[in-house]
Design a protein around this motif. Structure first.
Motif, PDB file in Angstrom:
ATOM      1  N   GLY A  97       2.942  -1.436   3.564  1.00  0.00           N
ATOM      2  CA  GLY A  97       1.964  -0.640   4.293  1.00  0.00           C
ATOM      3  C   GLY A  97       2.676   0.338   5.222  1.00  0.00           C
ATOM      4  N   ASP A  98       2.219   1.579   5.228  1.00  0.00           N
ATOM      5  CA  ASP A  98       2.831   2.599   6.084  1.00  0.00           C
ATOM      6  C   ASP A  98       2.269   2.488   7.505  1.00  0.00           C
ATOM      7  OD1 ASP A  98       4.518   5.312   5.645  1.00  0.00           O
ATOM      8  OD2 ASP A  98       3.011   5.589   7.209  1.00  0.00           O
ATOM      9  N   HIS A  99       3.118   2.819   8.485  1.00  0.00           N
ATOM     10  CA  HIS A  99       2.692   2.690   9.880  1.00  0.00           C
ATOM     11  C   HIS A  99       1.685   3.751  10.280  1.00  0.00           C
ATOM     12  CE1 HIS A  99       2.936   2.845  14.320  1.00  0.00           C
ATOM     13  NE2 HIS A  99       3.158   1.550  14.214  1.00  0.00           N
ATOM     14  N   SER A 100       1.795   4.942   9.722  1.00  0.00           N
ATOM     15  CA  SER A 100       0.916   6.032  10.148  1.00  0.00           C
ATOM     16  C   SER A 100      -0.043   6.496   9.057  1.00  0.00           C
ATOM     17  CB  SER A 100       1.749   7.229  10.632  1.00  0.00           C
ATOM     18  OG  SER A 100       2.671   7.633   9.634  1.00  0.00           O
ATOM     19  N   ASP A 101       0.352   6.398   7.775  1.00  0.00           N
ATOM     20  CA  ASP A 101      -0.521   6.818   6.685  1.00  0.00           C
ATOM     21  C   ASP A 101      -1.386   5.660   6.206  1.00  0.00           C
ATOM     22  OD1 ASP A 101       0.477   9.336   6.758  1.00  0.00           O
ATOM     23  OD2 ASP A 101       1.753   9.149   4.986  1.00  0.00           O
ATOM     24  N   VAL A 124      -0.977   1.909   0.819  1.00  0.00           N
ATOM     25  CA  VAL A 124      -0.080   0.832   0.455  1.00  0.00           C
ATOM     26  C   VAL A 124       0.718   1.275  -0.759  1.00  0.00           C
ATOM     27  CG1 VAL A 124       0.089  -1.551  -0.375  1.00  0.00           C
ATOM     28  CG2 VAL A 124      -1.648  -0.946   1.330  1.00  0.00           C
ATOM     29  N   THR A 125       2.033   1.155  -0.672  1.00  0.00           N
ATOM     30  CA  THR A 125       2.911   1.463  -1.794  1.00  0.00           C
ATOM     31  C   THR A 125       3.394   0.163  -2.408  1.00  0.00           C
ATOM     32  OG1 THR A 125       3.651   3.533  -0.769  1.00  0.00           O
ATOM     33  CG2 THR A 125       5.047   2.608  -2.502  1.00  0.00           C
ATOM     34  N   ALA A 126       3.342   0.085  -3.733  1.00  0.00           N
ATOM     35  CA  ALA A 126       3.810  -1.112  -4.443  1.00  0.00           C
ATOM     36  C   ALA A 126       4.863  -0.703  -5.460  1.00  0.00           C
ATOM     37  CB  ALA A 126       2.647  -1.807  -5.138  1.00  0.00           C
ATOM     38  N   PHE A 142      -1.930   2.899  -3.215  1.00  0.00           N
ATOM     39  CA  PHE A 142      -3.333   2.549  -2.995  1.00  0.00           C
ATOM     40  C   PHE A 142      -3.778   3.109  -1.651  1.00  0.00           C
ATOM     41  CE2 PHE A 142      -1.336  -0.702  -5.573  1.00  0.00           C
ATOM     42  CZ  PHE A 142      -2.219  -0.816  -6.653  1.00  0.00           C
ATOM     43  N   ASP A 143      -4.878   3.839  -1.651  1.00  0.00           N
ATOM     44  CA  ASP A 143      -5.426   4.401  -0.417  1.00  0.00           C
ATOM     45  C   ASP A 143      -6.260   3.351   0.314  1.00  0.00           C
ATOM     46  OD1 ASP A 143      -4.300   6.893  -0.917  1.00  0.00           O
ATOM     47  OD2 ASP A 143      -6.051   7.559  -2.077  1.00  0.00           O
ATOM     48  N   THR A 144      -6.167   3.354   1.641  1.00  0.00           N
ATOM     49  CA  THR A 144      -6.955   2.449   2.471  1.00  0.00           C
ATOM     50  C   THR A 144      -7.596   3.250   3.601  1.00  0.00           C
ATOM     51  OG1 THR A 144      -5.019   1.886   3.821  1.00  0.00           O
ATOM     52  CG2 THR A 144      -5.495   0.467   1.921  1.00  0.00           C
ATOM     53  N   ALA A 145      -8.276   2.559   4.495  1.00  0.00           N
ATOM     54  CA  ALA A 145      -8.975   3.241   5.580  1.00  0.00           C
ATOM     55  C   ALA A 145      -8.090   3.450   6.803  1.00  0.00           C
ATOM     56  CB  ALA A 145     -10.218   2.450   5.971  1.00  0.00           C
ATOM     57  N   GLY A 146      -7.019   2.664   6.937  1.00  0.00           N
ATOM     58  CA  GLY A 146      -6.173   2.769   8.112  1.00  0.00           C
ATOM     59  C   GLY A 146      -4.888   1.993   7.938  1.00  0.00           C
ATOM     60  N   GLN A 147      -4.173   1.797   9.041  1.00  0.00           N
ATOM     61  CA  GLN A 147      -2.928   1.036   9.016  1.00  0.00           C
ATOM     62  C   GLN A 147      -3.189  -0.392   8.551  1.00  0.00           C
ATOM     63  OE1 GLN A 147      -0.471  -1.018  12.359  1.00  0.00           O
ATOM     64  NE2 GLN A 147      -0.071   1.180  12.554  1.00  0.00           N
ATOM     65  N   PRO A 192      -0.846  -3.695 -11.211  1.00  0.00           N
ATOM     66  CA  PRO A 192      -1.686  -3.996 -10.036  1.00  0.00           C
ATOM     67  C   PRO A 192      -2.845  -3.009  -9.957  1.00  0.00           C
ATOM     68  CG  PRO A 192       0.283  -2.809  -9.362  1.00  0.00           C
ATOM     69  CD  PRO A 192       0.436  -3.075 -10.834  1.00  0.00           C
ATOM     70  N   ILE A 193      -3.998  -3.484  -9.519  1.00  0.00           N
ATOM     71  CA  ILE A 193      -5.147  -2.593  -9.368  1.00  0.00           C
ATOM     72  C   ILE A 193      -5.882  -2.950  -8.080  1.00  0.00           C
ATOM     73  CG2 ILE A 193      -5.464  -2.243 -11.853  1.00  0.00           C
ATOM     74  CD1 ILE A 193      -7.859  -4.169 -11.670  1.00  0.00           C
ATOM     75  N   ALA A 194      -6.562  -1.950  -7.526  1.00  0.00           N
ATOM     76  CA  ALA A 194      -7.407  -2.195  -6.360  1.00  0.00           C
ATOM     77  C   ALA A 194      -8.655  -2.931  -6.807  1.00  0.00           C
ATOM     78  CB  ALA A 194      -7.770  -0.876  -5.692  1.00  0.00           C
ATOM     79  N   VAL A 195      -8.991  -3.984  -6.088  1.00  0.00           N
ATOM     80  CA  VAL A 195     -10.227  -4.713  -6.368  1.00  0.00           C
ATOM     81  C   VAL A 195     -11.399  -3.860  -5.886  1.00  0.00           C
ATOM     82  CG1 VAL A 195     -11.561  -6.798  -5.876  1.00  0.00           C
ATOM     83  CG2 VAL A 195      -9.077  -6.932  -6.196  1.00  0.00           C
TER      84      VAL A 195
END
Length: 603
Positions: free
Chosen positions: A37-41, A44-46, A58-63, A108-111
């Protein structure tokens, strides 16, 4: 301080107990997949550790704070400041089959879907449940781990008396949840209480002032308090609480707030102040062993592959190996530039996780994930992930790949009830570490066949090479092992046949038979912290000389064909359950002496 290795009971240390499958087997695969997980973006990188260019985003809403759950089958991304929780199917699942594990490897996939709510924070992965506490919502969301492994987010809620920074966890047939007073800000946390599934109190509050941090190990749940460490174990009438008070020889004015629980050894590792750690034995005194660190602590982890060791990173940029049994630092090496612990707790600082023979560490200022060998603590590689890599989680391990059984191009979640035996995905089951939810009823067909006792082979010296092999790495001589197994294997029933509901016992060529039906199972909890399951069958007819009860143990806890087993019998069900020193052991009659020796040496 004595620490019991899980799986060291008379049942689990029998020669037939499964061990890890050899990684150099022609069909064996070892794969670790790293999630960062990135601290500012908000991402999630796998990537696959052995092939880091094979990666996903994978894009998320926050840290994100990342957790590997359900034996790494899923990754949970908790975004406290964004009021969201996302789930990623890691694409790697391990299925235990007693003598080996299978590994399924997919993309891997986002649920699909996510959880939203006011400030999710603490997460617990236990007993088939993934529990996320929503600190400002006054509830914990309970996610079914089995459904999650098949792409479904099935949840329920456990209500708390008031919103606070806390947690809820399953303990036996009950739940326990942290309790806070009603104050204007976040509530003063005062302890832990047993509750029913609907959140109704089922007992008094066990005092644990400032309760923070929790972990499971063996039979225990532990939580950090100002007074000490509060332990919880399942009891017949509900959870049993015990406070392990900090001893006088620990530095004054410090407490434990973060705990890690070992899986293959009943022990906890916790922080203690800013520059110390404590090894906590919940069962034996002295309960606490203190480790002084040369600098303030940045992050620490336990090694799931070797329970004796843990690792801690200090702010000078050094990584240290921890000997859990000796409560000492055994090796140290500089692995990164210094990261000061001054300032806010969420400043970008390295985080570490275990990946087989390596420690993987984020290095936010360098934009790297560093690969550090456990042997010598030397850097063996670095992976440029860009940005500011921060939190990290790892999924994977070693297992057999059965060619043609799995479609690795797609992500097919189709399954049938039997294929998902309740004990798959947990290689610790054979060692006596499992959850109640993983146990399933079994029928006599699991043990059907013609079986021979191994006791004669012990008596005539055939098994001497096995005893010598055990002595090479064990704690006894070959002669002592032989005496130990002489007690364990001893029996005058040289052969057993099982067909349908009929079990036939042969003594000196004379046969007696009984007809049996299932009488359920019993879970045995040993003083050393590990557990075993006896599958019990009661006689419904047949010869009077046949035992009224027979009880099987074969290190499996759900439907599976046995390759050997230990059998207990008698006319008193409860008395048979208490037998722990004599466990007549049977292998297929089709095996000759050399083949049985080979089987035992292989395990």
């Amino acid at each position: 301080m004595k620490r019991w290795i899980l799986g060291a009971s008379a049942l689990a240390i029998s020669l037939g107990a499964p061990a890890a499958f050899a990684e150099d087997h022609e069909d064996s695969v070892t794969l670790y997949r790293v999630f960062v997980g990135d601290h500012s973006d908000s991402k999630v990188t796998a990537f696959d550790l052995g092939e880091p260019d094979h990666r996903w985003s994978f894009d998320t809403a926050g840290q994100n704070k990342l957790y590997a759950v359900n034996d790494g089958a899923a990754i949970v991304a908790v975004q406290s400041d964004s009021d969201a929780v996302h789930f990623i199917d890691s694409g790697i699942s391990l299925h235990s089959h007693g003598d080996h594990s299978d590994i399924d490897i997919e993309e891997p996939i986002a649920v699909e879907g996510s959880l939203t709510g006011p400030r999710p924070f603490h997460i617990i992965d236990h007993d088939g449940k993934v529990v996320i506490n929503f600190d400002k919502g006054g509830y914990a969301a309970i996610v079914d781990a089995h459904e999650l492994s098949h792409g479904e987010i099935e949840t329920s809620e456990l209500k708390q008396e008031r919103a606070h920074h806390g947690f809820a966890a399953p303990v036996g047939q009950y739940w326990v949840t942290s309790v806070a007073t009603d104050t204007p800000v976040d509530g003063t946390r005062i302890g832990l209480r047993a509750v029913s599934e609907d959140g109704e109190p089922a007992g008094d509050v066990a005092t644990c002032t400032g309760i923070h941090g929790e972990a499971f190990s063996g039979a225990y749940l532990a939580a950090g308090c100002q007074e000490g460490v509060l332990t919880v174990t399942p009891g017949e009438d509900g959870p049993v609480f015990e406070m392990l008070t900090y001893p006088d020889d620990l530095p004054e004015g410090q407490t434990t707030g973060t705990l890690l629980g070992a899986k293959s050894m009943q022990v906890f590792l916790g922080n203690y102040g800013k520059d110390g750690l404590v090894v906590i034995d919940p069962a034996e005194e002295p309960h606490f062993s203190y480790i002084e660190l040369p600098f303030r602590r940045v992050d620490f982890a336990l090694d799931p592959a070797n329970a004796r060791y843990g690792y801690v990173l200090t702010e000078d940029g050094s990584l240290h190996q921890i000997d859990i049994l000796d409560a000492s630092l055994t090796e140290s090496a500089k692995v990164t530039e210094p990261y000061s612990m001054d300032g806010h707790w969420n400043y970008p600082r390295p985080r570490i996780a275990m990946a087989g023979d390596e420690i993987v560490m984020t290095d936010p200022n360098a934009g790297l994930v560093r690969r550090i060998a456990k042997d010598g603590l030397t850097e063996v590689g670095k992976i440029d992930v860009g940005g500011m890599p921060y939190n990290i989680a790892v999924a994977g391990g070693s297992g057999m790949v059965h060619e043609g059984e799995h479609d690795h191009e797609g992500h097919d979640h189709a399954h049938d009830d039997h294929a998902h035996a309740h004990d798959h995905g947990d290689p610790q089951i054979a060692k006596g570490y499992f959850e109640d939810s993983q146990i399933a009823d079994r029928t006599l067909s699991d043990w059907e066949g013609d079986w021979q006792s191994v006791y004669p082979y012990l008596q005539d010296g055939t098994l001497d090479p096995v005893m010598e092999h055990k002595a090479e790495t064990g704690s006894m001589t070959a002669e002592e092992y032989k005496a130990y197994y002489d007690t364990g294997y001893k029996t005058d029933v040289g052969r057993i046949t099982i067909k349908g509901d009929t079990v036939t016992f042969y003594r000196d060529g004379e046969a007696v038979e009984g007809h049996y039906e299932s009488d359920g199972y019993e879970i045995l909890t040993y003083a050393k912290g590990n557990r075993g399951v006896r599958f019990i069958f009661e006689k419904t007819g047949g010869d009077a000389a046949a035992p009224q009860f027979i009880q099987f143990s074969d290190h499996r806890i759900a439907p599976a064909d046995a390759d050997h087993y230990h059998l207990y019998w008698g006319d008193d069900r409860a008395a048979v359950l208490e037998e722990l020193t004599n466990w007549p052991t049977y292998y297929p009659s089709s095996l000759n002496a050399d083949q049985i020796v080979d089987e035992m040496l292989a395990h």
